[in-house]
Design an enzyme around this catalytic site. Structure first.
Site, PDB file in Angstrom:
ATOM      1  N   SER A  25      -2.885  -5.185  -4.734  1.00 24.65           N
ATOM      2  CA  SER A  25      -3.750  -5.055  -5.897  1.00 24.65           C
ATOM      3  C   SER A  25      -2.896  -5.260  -7.135  1.00 24.65           C
ATOM      4  CB  SER A  25      -4.367  -3.650  -5.926  1.00 24.65           C
ATOM      5  OG  SER A  25      -4.956  -3.380  -7.180  1.00 24.65           O
ATOM      6  N   TYR A  50      -2.514   5.335  -5.026  1.00 24.89           N
ATOM      7  CA  TYR A  50      -2.978   3.958  -4.874  1.00 24.89           C
ATOM      8  C   TYR A  50      -1.928   2.977  -5.398  1.00 24.89           C
ATOM      9  CZ  TYR A  50      -6.078  -0.085  -4.992  1.00 24.89           C
ATOM     10  OH  TYR A  50      -6.645  -1.317  -4.784  1.00 24.89           O
TER      11      TYR A  50
END
Length: 126
Positions: A25, A50
């Site tokens: 990401s 994350y």
């Protein structure tokens, strides 16, 4: 990613040309590997976790590419784009009232401009 890829390395080399694709990401940019608290047990935050996991995917892919030079196995790390999924379910606890206020705008943006999970998966397989 790490374990499965390493278990498959011999087969990948035998099947060359082959490739390893790891989904990451753009959140890797704000990630930091907390070696002193790798599982974030002392300071867990969903956004922090994350970012760390996505950075770990990118670093693993880069190192794997270095190690596999000349074997016919190539490695890629990609950001599939904004995906309308259940991933956002933890943002309330990470951002509190700020996300609560901005959530309708954020979700509308994902709905209008984000990809479905199926479309996001297409990024990975093509």
């Amino acid at each position: 990613h790490f374990l499965l890829t390493n278990l498959l390395l011999d087969k990948l080399k035998e099947s060359a040309p082959s490739r390893v694709v790891n989904v990451s990401s753009s959140a890797h940019a704000f990630g930091h590997i907390h070696f002193d608290d790798i599982n974030l047990e002392k300071s867990y935050n969903p956004i922090k976790a994350y970012g760390q996991s996505k950075l770990a995917n990118v670093l693993f892919t880069k190192e794997l590419d270095r190690k596999l030079k000349g074997t016919g196995v190539t490695t890629y790390s990609l950001h599939p784009g904004g995906i309308h999924s259940d991933l956002q379910r933890h943002l309330d606890e990470a951002y509190g009232w700020l996300y609560f206020c901005l959530k309708p705008l954020f979700m509308a943006g994902l709905y209008l401009f984000g990809k479905t999970t199926r479309q996001g998966a297409q990024t990975t397989i093509h």
